[in-house]
Design a protein around this motif. Structure first.
Motif, PDB file in Angstrom:
ATOM      1  N   SER A  54      -9.365   4.465 -49.538  1.00  0.00           N
ATOM      2  CA  SER A  54     -10.487   5.370 -49.339  1.00  0.00           C
ATOM      3  C   SER A  54     -11.573   4.982 -50.348  1.00  0.00           C
ATOM      4  CB  SER A  54     -10.052   6.822 -49.532  1.00  0.00           C
ATOM      5  OG  SER A  54      -9.576   7.005 -50.839  1.00  0.00           O
ATOM      6  N   GLY A  55     -12.774   5.510 -50.153  1.00  0.00           N
ATOM      7  CA  GLY A  55     -13.879   5.191 -51.039  1.00  0.00           C
ATOM      8  C   GLY A  55     -13.607   5.588 -52.482  1.00  0.00           C
ATOM      9  N   ARG A  56     -12.971   6.725 -52.673  1.00  0.00           N
ATOM     10  CA  ARG A  56     -12.610   7.226 -53.995  1.00  0.00           C
ATOM     11  C   ARG A  56     -11.125   7.560 -53.979  1.00  0.00           C
ATOM     12  NH1 ARG A  56     -14.510   6.496 -58.031  1.00  0.00           N
ATOM     13  NH2 ARG A  56     -14.276   8.531 -58.952  1.00  0.00           N
ATOM     14  N   PRO A  57     -10.460   7.505 -55.127  1.00  0.00           N
ATOM     15  CA  PRO A  57      -9.021   7.794 -55.142  1.00  0.00           C
ATOM     16  C   PRO A  57      -8.727   9.233 -54.708  1.00  0.00           C
ATOM     17  CG  PRO A  57      -9.709   6.802 -57.217  1.00  0.00           C
ATOM     18  CD  PRO A  57     -10.955   7.109 -56.431  1.00  0.00           C
ATOM     19  N   LEU A  58      -7.809   9.368 -53.771  1.00  0.00           N
ATOM     20  CA  LEU A  58      -7.323  10.679 -53.368  1.00  0.00           C
ATOM     21  C   LEU A  58      -6.118  11.026 -54.250  1.00  0.00           C
ATOM     22  CD1 LEU A  58      -7.673  10.213 -49.526  1.00  0.00           C
ATOM     23  CD2 LEU A  58      -9.263  11.339 -51.090  1.00  0.00           C
TER      24      LEU A  58
END
Length: 157
Positions: A54-58
């Motif tokens: 994903s674009g940012r860490p989940l």
């Protein structure tokens, strides 16, 4: 470390339902079983299984990064109980460094354990006493696996 009284399993498939849920099929060549998860955790499991970022860490990505930062290894996960149609699991974590070795067992949702196991490439197991009492969903899995995919907006036949 040999494990006793457990059965190795893997993720066989993940299917979204028309509601806000997903059906997670787990098992091996002997048997398959189903755990229902919400659509968000289903998406996290799908990303972990395919390696999609994903674009940012989940949340699970964050845990994976913390494990890496502290040199913690997810040794394995075990689905260890079913109570009132709810599955329970344990994550076994291992840390070894110059100060010594530590192994801890953490209570966690099976869906979180599975997601982390896929990210960490760690083995997954189910307790033998749980396995022996699970209904075999292999036939249902095969039907779903081979069924045409229905897409929203299309007529169903």
């Amino acid at each position: 470390m040999p494990l006793q009284n457990v059965v190795p399993i893997q993720l066989l498939g993940l299917f979204a339902t028309k509601s806000d849920a997903a059906s997670l099929f787990l098992g091996n060549e002997e048997k398959a079983f189903v755990i229902s998860v919400d659509v968000f955790i289903g998406s996290a499991i799908a990303r972990a299984a395919t390696g999609e970022k994903s674009g940012r860490p989940l949340t699970h990505d964050l845990m994976h990064l913390i494990f890496q930062g502290f040199d913690i290894k997810l040794d394995h996960v075990v689905i260890n109980e079913v109570r009132d149609d709810t599955f329970y699991a344990r994550a076994i974590l291992r840390m070894e460094n110059e100060l010594g070795k530590k192994i801890i067992e953490v209570d966690a949702r099976p869906s979180d354990c599975i997601t982390l196991a896929l990210l960490e490439k760690a083995p997954m197991y189910v307790a033998r006493n749980v396995w022996d009492n699970l209904e075999d969903a292999s036939d249902y899995f095969e039907k779903l696996k081979n069924a045409p995919i229905w897409k929203e907006g299309e007529e169903q036949s």
